[in-house]
Scaffold this motif. Structure first.
Motif, PDB file in Angstrom:
ATOM      1  N   ASP A  98       0.851  -1.189   0.000  1.00 57.09           N
ATOM      2  CA  ASP A  98       0.000   0.000   0.000  1.00 57.09           C
ATOM      3  C   ASP A  98       0.889   1.242   0.000  1.00 57.09           C
ATOM      4  O   ASP A  98       2.020   1.201   0.487  1.00 57.09           O
ATOM      5  N   GLU A  99       0.370   2.339  -0.507  1.00 61.77           N
ATOM      6  CA  GLU A  99       1.098   3.609  -0.579  1.00 61.77           C
ATOM      7  C   GLU A  99       2.433   3.438  -1.301  1.00 61.77           C
ATOM      8  O   GLU A  99       3.473   3.914  -0.862  1.00 61.77           O
ATOM      9  N   PHE A 100       2.393   2.770  -2.439  1.00 65.95           N
ATOM     10  CA  PHE A 100       3.589   2.494  -3.236  1.00 65.95           C
ATOM     11  C   PHE A 100       4.280   3.784  -3.672  1.00 65.95           C
ATOM     12  O   PHE A 100       5.502   3.831  -3.807  1.00 65.95           O
ATOM     13  N   ASP A 101       3.509   4.832  -3.867  1.00 68.30           N
ATOM     14  CA  ASP A 101       4.069   6.115  -4.288  1.00 68.30           C
ATOM     15  C   ASP A 101       4.858   6.803  -3.189  1.00 68.30           C
ATOM     16  O   ASP A 101       5.676   7.674  -3.460  1.00 68.30           O
ATOM     17  N   LYS A 102       4.659   6.418  -1.940  1.00 70.25           N
ATOM     18  CA  LYS A 102       5.363   7.037  -0.810  1.00 70.25           C
ATOM     19  C   LYS A 102       6.751   6.436  -0.573  1.00 70.25           C
ATOM     20  O   LYS A 102       7.532   6.957   0.199  1.00 70.25           O
ATOM     21  N   MET A 103       7.050   5.311  -1.240  1.00 68.83           N
ATOM     22  CA  MET A 103       8.360   4.680  -1.091  1.00 68.83           C
ATOM     23  C   MET A 103       9.408   5.524  -1.801  1.00 68.83           C
ATOM     24  O   MET A 103       9.126   6.123  -2.830  1.00 68.83           O
ATOM     25  N   ASN A 104      10.630   5.540  -1.263  1.00 67.80           N
ATOM     26  CA  ASN A 104      11.679   6.255  -1.987  1.00 67.80           C
ATOM     27  C   ASN A 104      12.177   5.375  -3.130  1.00 67.80           C
ATOM     28  O   ASN A 104      11.950   4.170  -3.163  1.00 67.80           O
ATOM     29  N   ASP A 105      12.849   6.003  -4.092  1.00 66.39           N
ATOM     30  CA  ASP A 105      13.249   5.307  -5.317  1.00 66.39           C
ATOM     31  C   ASP A 105      14.158   4.112  -5.058  1.00 66.39           C
ATOM     32  O   ASP A 105      14.046   3.081  -5.715  1.00 66.39           O
ATOM     33  N   GLN A 106      15.064   4.232  -4.089  1.00 62.97           N
ATOM     34  CA  GLN A 106      16.005   3.151  -3.813  1.00 62.97           C
ATOM     35  C   GLN A 106      15.269   1.915  -3.277  1.00 62.97           C
ATOM     36  O   GLN A 106      15.565   0.787  -3.666  1.00 62.97           O
ATOM     37  N   ASP A 107      14.305   2.131  -2.393  1.00 62.21           N
ATOM     38  CA  ASP A 107      13.526   1.011  -1.857  1.00 62.21           C
ATOM     39  C   ASP A 107      12.668   0.374  -2.948  1.00 62.21           C
ATOM     40  O   ASP A 107      12.526  -0.844  -3.012  1.00 62.21           O
ATOM     41  N   ARG A 108      12.098   1.193  -3.817  1.00 63.04           N
ATOM     42  CA  ARG A 108      11.267   0.692  -4.908  1.00 63.04           C
ATOM     43  C   ARG A 108      12.108  -0.113  -5.892  1.00 63.04           C
ATOM     44  O   ARG A 108      11.675  -1.135  -6.408  1.00 63.04           O
ATOM     45  N   THR A 109      13.331   0.327  -6.135  1.00 59.91           N
ATOM     46  CA  THR A 109      14.219  -0.369  -7.060  1.00 59.91           C
ATOM     47  C   THR A 109      14.626  -1.738  -6.531  1.00 59.91           C
ATOM     48  O   THR A 109      14.856  -2.671  -7.298  1.00 59.91           O
ATOM     49  N   SER A 110      14.704  -1.878  -5.216  1.00 54.62           N
ATOM     50  CA  SER A 110      15.164  -3.132  -4.621  1.00 54.62           C
ATOM     51  C   SER A 110      14.217  -4.299  -4.891  1.00 54.62           C
ATOM     52  O   SER A 110      14.631  -5.455  -4.822  1.00 54.62           O
ATOM     53  N   ILE A 111      12.964  -4.028  -5.201  1.00 50.82           N
ATOM     54  CA  ILE A 111      12.029  -5.125  -5.445  1.00 50.82           C
ATOM     55  C   ILE A 111      12.003  -5.559  -6.911  1.00 50.82           C
ATOM     56  O   ILE A 111      11.361  -6.534  -7.249  1.00 50.82           O
ATOM     57  N   HIS A 112      12.731  -4.861  -7.783  1.00 51.31           N
ATOM     58  CA  HIS A 112      12.735  -5.228  -9.200  1.00 51.31           C
ATOM     59  C   HIS A 112      13.257  -6.636  -9.439  1.00 51.31           C
ATOM     60  O   HIS A 112      12.697  -7.383 -10.249  1.00 51.31           O
ATOM     61  N   GLU A 113      14.337  -7.019  -8.762  1.00 49.88           N
ATOM     62  CA  GLU A 113      14.883  -8.366  -8.948  1.00 49.88           C
ATOM     63  C   GLU A 113      13.851  -9.422  -8.573  1.00 49.88           C
ATOM     64  O   GLU A 113      13.675 -10.414  -9.276  1.00 49.88           O
ATOM     65  N   ALA A 114      13.154  -9.185  -7.478  1.00 51.00           N
ATOM     66  CA  ALA A 114      12.143 -10.150  -7.039  1.00 51.00           C
ATOM     67  C   ALA A 114      11.002 -10.238  -8.041  1.00 51.00           C
ATOM     68  O   ALA A 114      10.491 -11.321  -8.320  1.00 51.00           O
ATOM     69  N   MET A 115      10.612  -9.109  -8.611  1.00 50.46           N
ATOM     70  CA  MET A 115       9.510  -9.119  -9.564  1.00 50.46           C
ATOM     71  C   MET A 115       9.917  -9.746 -10.895  1.00 50.46           C
ATOM     72  O   MET A 115       9.115 -10.437 -11.520  1.00 50.46           O
ATOM     73  N   GLU A 116      11.147  -9.543 -11.336  1.00 49.15           N
ATOM     74  CA  GLU A 116      11.579 -10.065 -12.624  1.00 49.15           C
ATOM     75  C   GLU A 116      12.137 -11.484 -12.533  1.00 49.15           C
ATOM     76  O   GLU A 116      11.735 -12.371 -13.274  1.00 49.15           O
ATOM     77  N   GLN A 117      13.079 -11.698 -11.625  1.00 51.22           N
ATOM     78  CA  GLN A 117      13.765 -12.987 -11.527  1.00 51.22           C
ATOM     79  C   GLN A 117      13.121 -13.944 -10.535  1.00 51.22           C
ATOM     80  O   GLN A 117      13.475 -15.107 -10.473  1.00 51.22           O
ATOM     81  N   GLN A 118      12.235 -13.428  -9.704  1.00 47.44           N
ATOM     82  CA  GLN A 118      11.553 -14.193  -8.668  1.00 47.44           C
ATOM     83  C   GLN A 118      12.524 -14.780  -7.644  1.00 47.44           C
ATOM     84  O   GLN A 118      12.304 -15.858  -7.114  1.00 47.44           O
ATOM     85  N   SER A 119      13.595 -14.055  -7.401  1.00 46.72           N
ATOM     86  CA  SER A 119      14.548 -14.431  -6.358  1.00 46.72           C
ATOM     87  C   SER A 119      15.220 -13.159  -5.859  1.00 46.72           C
ATOM     88  O   SER A 119      15.175 -12.123  -6.513  1.00 46.72           O
ATOM     89  N   ILE A 120      15.822 -13.258  -4.688  1.00 46.37           N
ATOM     90  CA  ILE A 120      16.536 -12.135  -4.084  1.00 46.37           C
ATOM     91  C   ILE A 120      17.932 -12.615  -3.751  1.00 46.37           C
ATOM     92  O   ILE A 120      18.103 -13.587  -3.011  1.00 46.37           O
ATOM     93  N   SER A 121      18.935 -11.943  -4.298  1.00 42.40           N
ATOM     94  CA  SER A 121      20.327 -12.304  -4.055  1.00 42.40           C
ATOM     95  C   SER A 121      20.861 -11.516  -2.870  1.00 42.40           C
ATOM     96  O   SER A 121      20.695 -10.306  -2.797  1.00 42.40           O
TER      97      SER A 121
END
Length: 161
Positions: A98-121
């Protein structure tokens, strides 16, 4: 249309393994963008109650570490331990932000790997591993100026880089 999108995300798509070389994920990620007071948070809460595995986080209070994983020293054994965040805990389920727009850019970027690769290194404190995060992400956000402006593009209505 919103209910259909949420239902499709909950039921997911069909993941494919192309000739054993390339895997295509089956999870459907959804971003709900709308004016404040249009029940976006209520939709997220309903999904949380009905999904078999759902983890709810707020963008304002969530950090990159809280969404992915953290490494900390155990008080008793004095060894480094790994603790999964919301995306890891939602493995094989859905992560609601919730409130995805309130996240800062660095925190939002950190979930890209999980969304694309479905894993977190992870590579911290001598711990090098990869955690599974095979989950759909359903997020809710407000437009930039508090109201959705239909005369401009979607990218101009939301401040996501």
């Amino acid at each position: 249309d919103i209910k259909r999108a949420l239902a499709l995300s909950l039921f997911g798509g069909q993941s494919k393994d192309v000739h054993g070389k390339h895997r295509i994920r089956g999870d459907i990620n959804v971003l709900m963008l709308g004016d404040p007071g249009t029940a976006k948070s209520q939709f997220l809460k309903y999904v949380e109650k009905t999904a078999h595995r759902a983890v709810y986080a707020t963008g304002q209070g969530a950090s990159a570490v809280g969404l992915t994983a953290s490494v900390h020293r155990d008080q008793v054994t004095r060894e480094w331990t790994l603790e999964g965040g919301a995306l890891v805990l939602a493995d094989r389920g859905v992560c609601l932000i919730d409130e995805f727009d309130k996240m800062n850019d660095q925190d939002r970027t950190s979930i890209h790997e999980a969304m694309e690769q479905q894993s977190i290194s992870i590579s911290k404190a001598g711990i090098v591993t990869s955690l599974q995060a095979r989950c759909a992400v359903i997020a809710a956000a407000n437009p930039i100026n508090g109201r959705y402006e239909p005369t401009v593009s979607f990218a101009e209505n939301v401040e996501l880089s």
